[in-house]
Design a protein around this motif. Structure first.
Motif, PDB file in Angstrom:
ATOM      1  N   MET B   1       0.860  -1.198   0.000  1.00  0.00           N
ATOM      2  CA  MET B   1       0.000   0.000   0.000  1.00  0.00           C
ATOM      3  C   MET B   1       0.888   1.236   0.000  1.00  0.00           C
ATOM      4  SD  MET B   1      -3.023   0.857   2.687  1.00  0.00           S
ATOM      5  CE  MET B   1      -3.764  -0.735   2.437  1.00  0.00           C
ATOM      6  N   GLU B   2       0.573   2.183  -0.798  1.00  0.00           N
ATOM      7  CA  GLU B   2       1.423   3.382  -0.904  1.00  0.00           C
ATOM      8  C   GLU B   2       1.259   4.226   0.351  1.00  0.00           C
ATOM      9  OE1 GLU B   2      -1.129   2.680  -2.733  1.00  0.00           O
ATOM     10  OE2 GLU B   2      -2.457   4.369  -3.035  1.00  0.00           O
ATOM     11  N   PRO B   3       2.266   5.083   0.629  1.00  0.00           N
ATOM     12  CA  PRO B   3       2.319   5.820   1.888  1.00  0.00           C
ATOM     13  C   PRO B   3       1.001   6.499   2.216  1.00  0.00           C
ATOM     14  CG  PRO B   3       4.286   6.289   0.621  1.00  0.00           C
ATOM     15  CD  PRO B   3       3.470   5.351  -0.205  1.00  0.00           C
ATOM     16  N   GLY B   4       0.401   7.232   1.322  1.00  0.00           N
ATOM     17  CA  GLY B   4      -0.831   7.944   1.662  1.00  0.00           C
ATOM     18  C   GLY B   4      -1.974   6.981   1.907  1.00  0.00           C
ATOM     19  N   GLY B   5      -1.958   5.911   1.182  1.00  0.00           N
ATOM     20  CA  GLY B   5      -3.053   4.948   1.342  1.00  0.00           C
ATOM     21  C   GLY B   5      -4.288   5.436   0.643  1.00  0.00           C
ATOM     22  N   THR B   6      -5.288   4.603   0.584  1.00  0.00           N
ATOM     23  CA  THR B   6      -6.562   5.066   0.013  1.00  0.00           C
ATOM     24  C   THR B   6      -7.250   5.942   1.038  1.00  0.00           C
ATOM     25  OG1 THR B   6      -7.765   3.224   0.933  1.00  0.00           O
ATOM     26  CG2 THR B   6      -6.744   2.921  -1.238  1.00  0.00           C
ATOM     27  N   ARG B   7      -8.299   6.589   0.604  1.00  0.00           N
ATOM     28  CA  ARG B   7      -9.005   7.468   1.533  1.00  0.00           C
ATOM     29  C   ARG B   7      -9.569   6.706   2.708  1.00  0.00           C
ATOM     30  NH1 ARG B   7     -10.155   9.941  -3.208  1.00  0.00           N
ATOM     31  NH2 ARG B   7      -8.187  11.004  -3.504  1.00  0.00           N
ATOM     32  N   ILE B   8     -10.043   5.515   2.414  1.00  0.00           N
ATOM     33  CA  ILE B   8     -10.620   4.733   3.501  1.00  0.00           C
ATOM     34  C   ILE B   8      -9.563   4.446   4.561  1.00  0.00           C
ATOM     35  CG2 ILE B   8     -11.428   2.427   4.109  1.00  0.00           C
ATOM     36  CD1 ILE B   8     -13.644   4.153   3.157  1.00  0.00           C
ATOM     37  N   SER B   9      -8.333   4.148   4.106  1.00  0.00           N
ATOM     38  CA  SER B   9      -7.319   3.838   5.112  1.00  0.00           C
ATOM     39  C   SER B   9      -6.966   5.082   5.906  1.00  0.00           C
ATOM     40  CB  SER B   9      -6.077   3.244   4.442  1.00  0.00           C
ATOM     41  OG  SER B   9      -5.327   4.259   3.824  1.00  0.00           O
ATOM     42  N   GLN B  10      -7.093   6.252   5.271  1.00  0.00           N
ATOM     43  CA  GLN B  10      -6.836   7.470   6.036  1.00  0.00           C
ATOM     44  C   GLN B  10      -7.903   7.668   7.109  1.00  0.00           C
ATOM     45  OE1 GLN B  10      -6.684  10.429   2.958  1.00  0.00           O
ATOM     46  NE2 GLN B  10      -4.475  10.232   2.682  1.00  0.00           N
ATOM     47  N   LEU B  11      -9.150   7.408   6.710  1.00  0.00           N
ATOM     48  CA  LEU B  11     -10.225   7.519   7.695  1.00  0.00           C
ATOM     49  C   LEU B  11     -10.017   6.533   8.830  1.00  0.00           C
ATOM     50  CD1 LEU B  11     -13.402   7.794   5.425  1.00  0.00           C
ATOM     51  CD2 LEU B  11     -12.531   9.508   7.002  1.00  0.00           C
ATOM     52  N   ARG B  12      -9.617   5.337   8.422  1.00  0.00           N
ATOM     53  CA  ARG B  12      -9.390   4.288   9.401  1.00  0.00           C
ATOM     54  C   ARG B  12      -8.357   4.746  10.425  1.00  0.00           C
ATOM     55  NH1 ARG B  12      -7.882  -0.060   5.816  1.00  0.00           N
ATOM     56  NH2 ARG B  12      -9.985  -0.671   5.256  1.00  0.00           N
ATOM     57  N   ARG B  13      -7.269   5.316   9.914  1.00  0.00           N
ATOM     58  CA  ARG B  13      -6.197   5.766  10.802  1.00  0.00           C
ATOM     59  C   ARG B  13      -6.716   6.784  11.788  1.00  0.00           C
ATOM     60  NH1 ARG B  13      -2.039   4.987   7.176  1.00  0.00           N
ATOM     61  NH2 ARG B  13      -2.486   6.871   5.978  1.00  0.00           N
ATOM     62  N   GLY B  14      -7.612   7.648  11.306  1.00  0.00           N
ATOM     63  CA  GLY B  14      -8.107   8.684  12.199  1.00  0.00           C
ATOM     64  C   GLY B  14      -8.925   8.145  13.363  1.00  0.00           C
ATOM     65  N   VAL B  15      -9.725   7.106  13.082  1.00  0.00           N
ATOM     66  CA  VAL B  15     -10.641   6.639  14.143  1.00  0.00           C
ATOM     67  C   VAL B  15     -10.099   5.455  14.922  1.00  0.00           C
ATOM     68  CG1 VAL B  15     -12.659   7.465  12.894  1.00  0.00           C
ATOM     69  CG2 VAL B  15     -11.917   5.109  12.628  1.00  0.00           C
ATOM     70  N   LEU B  16      -9.031   4.843  14.414  1.00  0.00           N
ATOM     71  CA  LEU B  16      -8.564   3.611  15.042  1.00  0.00           C
ATOM     72  C   LEU B  16      -8.219   3.816  16.503  1.00  0.00           C
ATOM     73  CD1 LEU B  16      -7.968   0.691  14.519  1.00  0.00           C
ATOM     74  CD2 LEU B  16      -5.659   1.307  13.842  1.00  0.00           C
ATOM     75  N   GLU B  17      -7.576   4.961  16.799  1.00  0.00           N
ATOM     76  CA  GLU B  17      -7.161   5.146  18.192  1.00  0.00           C
ATOM     77  C   GLU B  17      -8.364   5.180  19.112  1.00  0.00           C
ATOM     78  OE1 GLU B  17      -5.584   9.180  16.839  1.00  0.00           O
ATOM     79  OE2 GLU B  17      -5.856   9.446  19.001  1.00  0.00           O
ATOM     80  N   PHE B  18      -9.491   5.705  18.634  1.00  0.00           N
ATOM     81  CA  PHE B  18     -10.659   5.767  19.503  1.00  0.00           C
ATOM     82  C   PHE B  18     -11.319   4.399  19.642  1.00  0.00           C
ATOM     83  CE2 PHE B  18     -10.300  10.083  20.382  1.00  0.00           C
ATOM     84  CZ  PHE B  18      -9.795  10.695  19.245  1.00  0.00           C
ATOM     85  N   CYS B  19     -11.171   3.579  18.622  1.00  0.00           N
ATOM     86  CA  CYS B  19     -11.629   2.209  18.769  1.00  0.00           C
ATOM     87  C   CYS B  19     -10.800   1.493  19.824  1.00  0.00           C
ATOM     88  CB  CYS B  19     -11.527   1.463  17.435  1.00  0.00           C
ATOM     89  SG  CYS B  19     -12.580   2.153  16.176  1.00  0.00           S
ATOM     90  N   VAL B  20      -9.491   1.751  19.819  1.00  0.00           N
ATOM     91  CA  VAL B  20      -8.618   1.159  20.845  1.00  0.00           C
ATOM     92  C   VAL B  20      -9.052   1.640  22.217  1.00  0.00           C
ATOM     93  CG1 VAL B  20      -6.278   1.202  21.760  1.00  0.00           C
ATOM     94  CG2 VAL B  20      -6.635   0.845  19.321  1.00  0.00           C
ATOM     95  N   LEU B  21      -9.275   2.946  22.337  1.00  0.00           N
ATOM     96  CA  LEU B  21      -9.706   3.490  23.636  1.00  0.00           C
ATOM     97  C   LEU B  21     -11.022   2.864  24.073  1.00  0.00           C
ATOM     98  CD1 LEU B  21      -8.878   7.301  23.277  1.00  0.00           C
ATOM     99  CD2 LEU B  21      -7.565   5.543  24.448  1.00  0.00           C
ATOM    100  N   ALA B  22     -11.929   2.675  23.113  1.00  0.00           N
ATOM    101  CA  ALA B  22     -13.221   2.108  23.460  1.00  0.00           C
ATOM    102  C   ALA B  22     -13.071   0.676  23.978  1.00  0.00           C
ATOM    103  CB  ALA B  22     -14.148   2.128  22.243  1.00  0.00           C
ATOM    104  N   LEU B  23     -12.227  -0.120  23.334  1.00  0.00           N
ATOM    105  CA  LEU B  23     -12.025  -1.490  23.803  1.00  0.00           C
ATOM    106  C   LEU B  23     -11.410  -1.496  25.197  1.00  0.00           C
ATOM    107  CD1 LEU B  23     -10.730  -3.321  20.621  1.00  0.00           C
ATOM    108  CD2 LEU B  23     -12.865  -3.718  21.849  1.00  0.00           C
ATOM    109  N   LEU B  24     -10.469  -0.574  25.444  1.00  0.00           N
ATOM    110  CA  LEU B  24      -9.853  -0.514  26.764  1.00  0.00           C
ATOM    111  C   LEU B  24     -10.825   0.040  27.794  1.00  0.00           C
ATOM    112  CD1 LEU B  24      -6.240   0.720  25.937  1.00  0.00           C
ATOM    113  CD2 LEU B  24      -6.977  -1.563  26.592  1.00  0.00           C
ATOM    114  N   GLY B  25     -11.793   0.806  27.308  1.00  0.00           N
ATOM    115  CA  GLY B  25     -12.781   1.340  28.229  1.00  0.00           C
ATOM    116  C   GLY B  25     -13.614   0.251  28.880  1.00  0.00           C
TER     117      GLY B  25
END
Lengths: 337, 113
Positions: B1-25
């Motif tokens: 996958m190229e550095p920028g990634g597709t748009r979906i992967s960019q969106l994914r990157r943005g929300v992933l940390e909150f998914c992690v926080l939610a699981l730890l919650g």
């Protein structure tokens, strides 16, 4: 099967060279732990399963790229530590050590501690004055003075004294067979047993209590300081710095006076220490040296022979002041203490 | 996958940390368990290994706290937990996310009519 894991981790480690060391270690440790868990509780017991786990982890280069994206902006990979870390009270630790233990090195040790005490930025003037007055010279000086007699008692006997000279290599001796009177006269001052010990204990305890107080004040002050990124000067540990420190530490024992001064010169020319650190090193070298010169001049002027004690003092001043400076510089290179 | 990634992967990157926080919650987790749960959600994680740098960053930011737990089978394991700051950040994100998701859904559904 283990070889596959080791190979992956090796690739990860080598790809992670671009990261600050702490982050690289954290990443490798986390992945290693993940793989270990996959093996024990994740049921990945054969090579195929392990390879699947590795595939799902992603290529080492991908992981390092992600770590770089998450890292705080650091333009250039830095040698050694680049992550901010708690500042440590090295300077103050040195000062306290020299004021107490260093005081057993005549004059110079305590003086070096006093220099560091006064140049500290973490102690207030009150701290510094108390640290100097309790007790000047430190426990070492107190013990030295305590071992010197201050009260001499002379017993005088009146009556004929016979000198026996047995010859044949035996020592002559004196006897007074008809001693008439024995008198004891004492001069000087000494506290009687109990009091003397109490005062001595007090004078020994005071610097130790003060040392503990100073150390704890320094720790409190340090705890309130913001984390510091230990920056290395443009030079870091180069030939200049190594030569300077080596000359300071051991040069005084080999070529007195000259070697430490050359070492000091090299250190002053280096850009790896801050001006403040260099000033402190200079003081540690030059103040004892000046004292020794003073001693020698005084001895010459009063035409008195330079006794053993003065020679010892001179030696220490010439060699140990620079040694303290060298050790201080070695420990504080590139770090604000 | 190229550095920028597709748009979906960019969106994914943005929300992933909150998914992690939610699981730890919900509960404290070991790294391995956290990654496994994220991987179970389809389309959320591509390279599982990239979770670890994310966890490091969350720890540096003070949203996640780690502790070491002794393990019989080898070196101590890292246990991840949500901090108070992390919980606050997660709740703030959840509120924003609902609004954002509804807004985007609304526009997209109008657009594809």
């Amino acid at each position: 099967m283990q070889a596959v894991v080791e190979e992956y981790l090796a690739r990860l480690r080598s790809a992670a060279w671009v990261l600050p060391r702490e982050q690289a270690e954290e990443l490798v440790a986390g992945i290693a732990e993940h793989l270990e868990q996959a093996r024990t509780s994740g049921g990945a017991n054969d090579e195929a399963a392990i390879r699947t786990v590795l595939d799902r982890l992603g290529e080492p280069e991908e992981l390092v790229a992600a770590a770089r994206a998450e890292a705080p902006p650091v333009a250039v990979p830095q040698w050694g530590r680049a992550a901010p870390e708690r500042p440590r009270a090295l300077h103050e630790g040195f000062a306290v050590g020299l004021l107490t233990l260093g005081s057993f090195v005549p004059v110079v040790g305590w003086l070096a501690g006093a220099v560091l005490l006064w140049t500290s930025r973490r102690w207030t003037t009150v701290h510094k004055v108390v640290g100097t007055l309790l007790v000047p010279g430190g426990p070492g000086l107190v013990l030295l003075l305590a071992s010197m007699p201050t009260r001499t008692c002379v017993a005088s006997i009146s009556g004929p004294i016979v000198v026996h000279a047995p010859g044949a290599g035996a020592d002559p001796f004196v006897s007074s067979p008809d001693a008439v009177e024995a008198q004891t006269s004492c001069s000087g001052f000494a506290l009687s047993g109990g009091w003397g010990i109490a005062v001595l204990a007090l004078w020994l305890l005071a610097p130790l209590i003060v040392a503990v107080w100073l150390w704890r004040s320094a720790q409190t002050a340090v705890a309130a300081e913001a984390p510091v990124v230990p920056g290395r000067g443009p030079g870091g540990w180069g030939a200049l710095e190594v030569a300077g420190v080596v000359l300071l530490c051991v040069g005084g024992f080999v070529v007195p006076v000259v070697a430490p001064l050359v070492g000091l010169g090299l250190v002053l020319a280096s850009s790896s220490w801050s001006a403040r650190q260099r000033n402190i090193a200079g003081a540690l070298v030059l103040v004892p040296l000046a004292l020794c010169v003073l001693l020698v001049v005084l001895a010459v002027m009063t035409m008195s022979l330079v006794a053993g004690v003065e020679l010892v003092l001179a030696f220490f001043g010439v060699a140990l002041g620079p040694l303290a400076a060298g050790v201080y510089l070695a420990l504080t290179l590139g770090r604000e203490t | 996958m190229e550095p920028g990634g597709t748009r979906i992967s960019q969106l994914r990157r943005g929300v992933l940390e909150f998914c992690v926080l939610a699981l730890l919650g919900d509960s404290e987790l070991y790294g391995f368990d956290l990654v496994r749960r994220l991987a179970e959600v389809d389309g959320l994680v591509t390279s599982e290994g990239t979770i670890y740098p994310l966890l490091s960053r969350l720890r540096r930011e003070g949203w996640v706290a780690t502790s070491w737990v002794e393990s019989e089978q080898g070196p101590p394991r890292r246990y991840y937990a949500l901090t108070e700051d992390g919980r606050a950040a997660l709740m703030a994100f959840c509120a924003e996310w609902s609004r954002f998701r509804d807004a985007v859904d609304g526009v997209l559904s109008k657009g594809t009519r």
